[in-house]
Structure formats: C-alpha cells, structure tokens
Design a protein around this motif. Structure first.
Motif, PDB file in Angstrom:
ATOM      1  N   LEU A  87      36.712  21.906  39.782  1.00 47.44           N
ATOM      2  CA  LEU A  87      35.869  22.423  40.874  1.00 47.44           C
ATOM      3  C   LEU A  87      35.317  23.800  40.533  1.00 47.44           C
ATOM      4  O   LEU A  87      34.149  24.102  40.811  1.00 47.44           O
ATOM      5  N   LEU A  88      36.142  24.638  39.931  1.00 52.80           N
ATOM      6  CA  LEU A  88      35.693  25.994  39.575  1.00 52.80           C
ATOM      7  C   LEU A  88      34.622  25.953  38.496  1.00 52.80           C
ATOM      8  O   LEU A  88      33.623  26.675  38.568  1.00 52.80           O
ATOM      9  N   VAL A  89      34.820  25.116  37.476  1.00 55.21           N
ATOM     10  CA  VAL A  89      33.837  25.051  36.399  1.00 55.21           C
ATOM     11  C   VAL A  89      32.532  24.441  36.898  1.00 55.21           C
ATOM     12  O   VAL A  89      31.446  24.838  36.460  1.00 55.21           O
ATOM     13  N   VAL A  90      32.612  23.504  37.847  1.00 50.60           N
ATOM     14  CA  VAL A  90      31.398  22.925  38.425  1.00 50.60           C
ATOM     15  C   VAL A  90      30.533  23.999  39.072  1.00 50.60           C
ATOM     16  O   VAL A  90      29.300  23.949  39.008  1.00 50.60           O
ATOM     17  N   ILE A  91      31.149  25.009  39.703  1.00 49.33           N
ATOM     18  CA  ILE A  91      30.353  26.085  40.327  1.00 49.33           C
ATOM     19  C   ILE A  91      30.058  27.217  39.346  1.00 49.33           C
ATOM     20  O   ILE A  91      29.524  28.258  39.736  1.00 49.33           O
ATOM     21  N   GLY A  92      30.415  27.031  38.078  1.00 46.12           N
ATOM     22  CA  GLY A  92      30.090  28.024  37.069  1.00 46.12           C
ATOM     23  C   GLY A  92      31.108  29.133  36.913  1.00 46.12           C
ATOM     24  O   GLY A  92      30.796  30.183  36.343  1.00 46.12           O
ATOM     25  N   GLU A  93      32.324  28.924  37.407  1.00 49.33           N
ATOM     26  CA  GLU A  93      33.399  29.923  37.256  1.00 49.33           C
ATOM     27  C   GLU A  93      34.514  29.324  36.406  1.00 49.33           C
ATOM     28  O   GLU A  93      34.453  28.165  36.001  1.00 49.33           O
ATOM     29  N   ILE A  94      35.541  30.112  36.141  1.00 40.79           N
ATOM     30  CA  ILE A  94      36.675  29.634  35.352  1.00 40.79           C
ATOM     31  C   ILE A  94      37.921  30.414  35.734  1.00 40.79           C
ATOM     32  O   ILE A  94      37.827  31.557  36.215  1.00 40.79           O
ATOM     33  N   ASP A  95      39.076  29.807  35.554  1.00 37.87           N
ATOM     34  CA  ASP A  95      40.357  30.453  35.832  1.00 37.87           C
ATOM     35  C   ASP A  95      41.281  30.235  34.631  1.00 37.87           C
ATOM     36  O   ASP A  95      41.848  29.159  34.460  1.00 37.87           O
ATOM     37  N   LEU A  96      41.395  31.252  33.796  1.00 31.57           N
ATOM     38  CA  LEU A  96      42.248  31.179  32.610  1.00 31.57           C
ATOM     39  C   LEU A  96      43.671  31.637  32.892  1.00 31.57           C
ATOM     40  O   LEU A  96      44.507  31.624  31.993  1.00 31.57           O
ATOM     41  N   SER A  97      43.949  32.021  34.129  1.00 29.99           N
ATOM     42  CA  SER A  97      45.285  32.526  34.458  1.00 29.99           C
ATOM     43  C   SER A  97      46.205  31.441  34.999  1.00 29.99           C
ATOM     44  O   SER A  97      47.334  31.738  35.392  1.00 29.99           O
ATOM     45  N   ILE A  98      45.761  30.201  35.038  1.00 33.53           N
ATOM     46  CA  ILE A  98      46.521  29.147  35.712  1.00 33.53           C
ATOM     47  C   ILE A  98      47.898  28.937  35.087  1.00 33.53           C
ATOM     48  O   ILE A  98      48.892  28.786  35.799  1.00 33.53           O
ATOM     49  N   ALA A  99      47.977  28.918  33.756  1.00 33.21           N
ATOM     50  CA  ALA A  99      49.268  28.689  33.108  1.00 33.21           C
ATOM     51  C   ALA A  99      50.196  29.890  33.287  1.00 33.21           C
ATOM     52  O   ALA A  99      51.406  29.723  33.474  1.00 33.21           O
ATOM     53  N   SER A 100      49.649  31.100  33.243  1.00 36.11           N
ATOM     54  CA  SER A 100      50.464  32.297  33.478  1.00 36.11           C
ATOM     55  C   SER A 100      50.943  32.351  34.922  1.00 36.11           C
ATOM     56  O   SER A 100      52.079  32.761  35.200  1.00 36.11           O
ATOM     57  N   ASN A 101      50.086  31.916  35.840  1.00 35.36           N
ATOM     58  CA  ASN A 101      50.480  31.820  37.251  1.00 35.36           C
ATOM     59  C   ASN A 101      51.625  30.816  37.400  1.00 35.36           C
ATOM     60  O   ASN A 101      52.595  31.059  38.129  1.00 35.36           O
ATOM     61  N   LEU A 102      51.530  29.705  36.674  1.00 34.00           N
ATOM     62  CA  LEU A 102      52.605  28.713  36.681  1.00 34.00           C
ATOM     63  C   LEU A 102      53.912  29.331  36.179  1.00 34.00           C
ATOM     64  O   LEU A 102      54.972  29.153  36.789  1.00 34.00           O
ATOM     65  N   GLY A 103      53.828  30.074  35.074  1.00 34.82           N
ATOM     66  CA  GLY A 103      55.020  30.707  34.527  1.00 34.82           C
ATOM     67  C   GLY A 103      55.623  31.723  35.472  1.00 34.82           C
ATOM     68  O   GLY A 103      56.851  31.808  35.620  1.00 34.82           O
ATOM     69  N   MET A 104      54.764  32.500  36.146  1.00 25.17           N
ATOM     70  CA  MET A 104      55.240  33.489  37.108  1.00 25.17           C
ATOM     71  C   MET A 104      55.933  32.804  38.282  1.00 25.17           C
ATOM     72  O   MET A 104      57.005  33.235  38.726  1.00 25.17           O
ATOM     73  N   CYS A 105      55.338  31.719  38.776  1.00 20.32           N
ATOM     74  CA  CYS A 105      55.941  30.997  39.903  1.00 20.32           C
ATOM     75  C   CYS A 105      57.256  30.347  39.495  1.00 20.32           C
ATOM     76  O   CYS A 105      58.205  30.291  40.289  1.00 20.32           O
ATOM     77  N   SER A 106      57.333  29.862  38.258  1.00 19.91           N
ATOM     78  CA  SER A 106      58.576  29.280  37.770  1.00 19.91           C
ATOM     79  C   SER A 106      59.676  30.341  37.698  1.00 19.91           C
ATOM     80  O   SER A 106      60.816  30.091  38.117  1.00 19.91           O
ATOM     81  N   ALA A 107      59.337  31.522  37.181  1.00 21.00           N
ATOM     82  CA  ALA A 107      60.318  32.614  37.122  1.00 21.00           C
ATOM     83  C   ALA A 107      60.757  33.021  38.526  1.00 21.00           C
ATOM     84  O   ALA A 107      61.944  33.298  38.768  1.00 21.00           O
ATOM     85  N   LEU A 108      59.808  33.015  39.471  1.00 23.74           N
ATOM     86  CA  LEU A 108      60.148  33.346  40.852  1.00 23.74           C
ATOM     87  C   LEU A 108      61.128  32.332  41.430  1.00 23.74           C
ATOM     88  O   LEU A 108      62.059  32.709  42.162  1.00 23.74           O
ATOM     89  N   MET A 109      60.953  31.064  41.106  1.00 25.83           N
ATOM     90  CA  MET A 109      61.889  30.049  41.572  1.00 25.83           C
ATOM     91  C   MET A 109      63.307  30.350  41.103  1.00 25.83           C
ATOM     92  O   MET A 109      64.273  30.223  41.864  1.00 25.83           O
ATOM     93  N   GLY A 110      63.440  30.771  39.840  1.00 25.97           N
ATOM     94  CA  GLY A 110      64.752  31.119  39.314  1.00 25.97           C
ATOM     95  C   GLY A 110      65.371  32.299  40.039  1.00 25.97           C
ATOM     96  O   GLY A 110      66.566  32.285  40.373  1.00 25.97           O
ATOM     97  N   VAL A 111      64.557  33.304  40.318  1.00 26.23           N
ATOM     98  CA  VAL A 111      65.048  34.503  41.024  1.00 26.23           C
ATOM     99  C   VAL A 111      65.488  34.140  42.441  1.00 26.23           C
ATOM    100  O   VAL A 111      66.563  34.559  42.903  1.00 26.23           O
TER     101      VAL A 111
END
Length: 351
Positions: free
Chosen positions: A78-102
């Motif tokens: 959806l983001l690329v269709v509107i001409g944008e991009i999100d390269l932080s998705i995997a880092s966001n995943l890693g941050m959320c995973s670490a938060l789950m552990g905490v």
C-alpha cells in the motif's frame, strides 16, 4: 428542402472488446502472469531437483519461513503504491520482539503483552508518518534513520540477551496445522489479512484513492483526496503489522532477541517490487505481490535444503531486488514500444 442523414458506414474492422483487453493471453503476457509462470517452474524444479522439498513437513516449514515476509509486504504494498516506502519494518519487528521479552520478564501476561506490542509497533509507524506528512521529509531518508533507531532501541531494551521461556501454548500454536493439511495456523492468518487488504486496495474507493495518490499527488489533492492523512495512517498500519509479525516471529522461534529479523526488510522490498508494484507508485496489484512472496519463499527454501551458505542467500536476495526494479520497467517499456509500432503500422496502412 429536406435533407436525409445517412447512418454511418459499418466498417469491416471489428471493434476491440473488453474481453480482448482482458484475455488470458494478455494476462499471461503481463508481469503478474510472468512471475506466476516462474513460480510454477520453480516449484516443479525444486520438487524434482531438491530432495525433501515436496515433503509435507518441509512444505509446512516453507510456509512458516515466509509468514513475516508476507505480513510485512501487505502494508508495504500500500505504501509503495502511493509512492512511499518503509525500510524500518524489520527493525520495528526486532524492537517489538525485544519489548515482548522485557514485558514477559517483568511478569506481564501474554494476553496483555500482545496488544501492547501491536500498539508500540503502531506508534513507531506513527513516528514515521509524522516525519513524512507533517515535516515533509522523504520517506526513504526517514525510514533509513528509524531503521537504525528502532534496532538500537531493541538493543537498549534487551541487549544481547534472549528470552526463551514463553508459554508452550503460544509457541506451539505457530507450528500446528489445520487438520492433516500442511497448512500452519499463521498461514491462515496471512490469508485472512491478504483478503482484507486486497479488498481494500482493489474493491473500495480507498484503493482507488491510493492509486491516484501514487500517480500524481498534486492532482489527487486537488481532487479532494486527503493525501497526508491517508499516508500517515498507512505508516501507522505498517507499524502495527510489524508488531503483529514480531509476535508471530517471537513465538515461532520461542525467542525474543534484539537482532530478530535483522535484514528482513530487503527481502520484503524485493518481494513487493518483484510482484510488479512500481517503485514510483501508482501501479501494482496485491495478487502479484503474494505470488512474488511465494516465489521468494520457494527459492529460499530450495537453497536452504541444498545446503547453500547464508551469504549466498543474501546474494540471491540482492539479485532479486535488482531484477524486481529493472524487469517490470523493461516489460512496460517493451509493451509500450510494441503498442507504438502497431499504431504506426495501422497509420501507414490507412494512409
């Protein structure tokens, strides 16, 4: 004196029909048709050429290996269709995973941790959306920055430790299948999400607005489309899906780590672009992306079964990313040249 108006002459040349425009041959020659054929070829080649590929146990594992890629690719499409991009998705995943552990170490229940994780992922996406829509910064630069920021926060939260004592009821859910079929539970979740996002993109006014934004933001704004609001909420959705992917990833490996999904963003971007979504926006389909995700999964799984080194897997991912950018544009250029040649031939024959 009255004049008689004669009806227009019927030409012998048949008029093009909607059926002709959407014929099976035309679809086969489209980019989506090409990667579908490539997927079928890859599956057949792996089934006959790689030992153990067609086993039900491996097919289940192959699906699990692309669950997070598929989830992240839905909102990235959806983001690329509107001409944008999100390269932080995997880092966001890693941050959320670490938060789950905490949070688990702090004594919170899983029922409380799950919504908090999705909410934190959405907040991280909202930060990207704020920087892009309010401050007017380019999404490529913003999400490269937050890629490093969120991964750094993951290490701040958990360091190099791992939390691996999550409840078995939750960790085993990711590996359970639907009856005797080799379809794991997370695959069903991906199918449901894909149907929802597909309907949103291809069968609602919101989807038409997304294509309009990707084609021309200024024209879309003059047409009354709230470009900034839509862009902001797509970044929020991207973050929320990253939080959801973090939950599945953490339970699937029964391990919350700061380096979870490190580098996965390149595979997700490669899958979206390989699926025919234009990096410039305004063009692409979700079915094409789903086929591309499956193709990436088949290639990765076959290489892993063939004992290919992880460095080679990275080379393959990089190659797919380059192909996914060049090939669709080459196909579009070729089709446009063919169309212009046909028009020139028609003009020459009628002159």
């Amino acid at each position: 004196m009255s004049t008689t108006v004669l009806p227009p002459k019927e030409t012998s040349e048949p008029r093009p029909s909607a059926f002709a425009e959407h014929s099976p041959l035309r679809r086969l020659l489209s980019w989506e048709g090409a990667i579908t054929a490539l997927l079928i070829f890859a599956v057949l080649a792996a089934s006959f050429g790689v030992e153990g590929f067609a086993d039900s146990f491996n097919l289940t594992n192959a699906q699990l290996d692309i669950v997070e890629i598929a989830i992240l690719s839905l909102t990235l499409t959806l983001l690329v269709v509107i001409g944008e991009i999100d390269l932080s998705i995997a880092s966001n995943l890693g941050m959320c995973s670490a938060l789950m552990g905490v949070l688990w170490n702090a004594g919170l229940s899983i029922e409380t941790i799950i919504p908090i994780t999705i909410l934190v992922g959405a907040v991280a996406g909202a930060l990207n959306g704020f920087l892009v829509t309010v401050l007017g910064l380019p999404s490529l630069a913003v999400t490269i920055g937050t890629l490093a920021l969120y991964r750094g926060l993951a290490y701040v939260l958990l360091g190099d430790k791992a939390v691996a004592d999550f409840p078995v009821d939750y960790t085993s859910w990711t590996s359970k299948t639907i009856g005797s079929l080799p379809i794991p539970n997370p695959t069903v979740l991906v199918i449901i999400l894909a149907i929802i996002v597909g309907i949103l993109l291809h069968a609602t006014p919101i989807g038409r607005s997304l294509y309009a934004i990707g084609s021309n933001k200024e024209a879309a704004r003059f047409a009354g489309i709230r470009v900034k609001r839509i862009t902001f909420w797509l970044f929020v959705a991207s973050g929320a899906f990253a939080g959801l992917a973090a939950i599945i990833y953490t339970f699937r490996f029964s391990s919350a780590r700061a380096d979870n999904a490190n580098g996965l963003e390149l595979t997700v971007v490669a899958a979206v672009l390989l699926g025919g979504v234009s990096i410039f926006g305004g063009r692409g389909t979700l079915p094409g992306v789903i086929v591309a995700v499956l193709l990436v999964g088949v290639i990765r799984n076959a290489l892993i079964l063939d004992d290919v080194a992880p460095d080679t897997l990275m080379l393959v991912t990089g190659g797919l990313l380059i192909i996914s950018v060049l090939a669709p544009n080459a196909v579009t250029w070729g089709r446009e040249r063919w169309r212009l040649r046909k028009l020139a031939q028609k003009a020459a024959s009628t002159s």
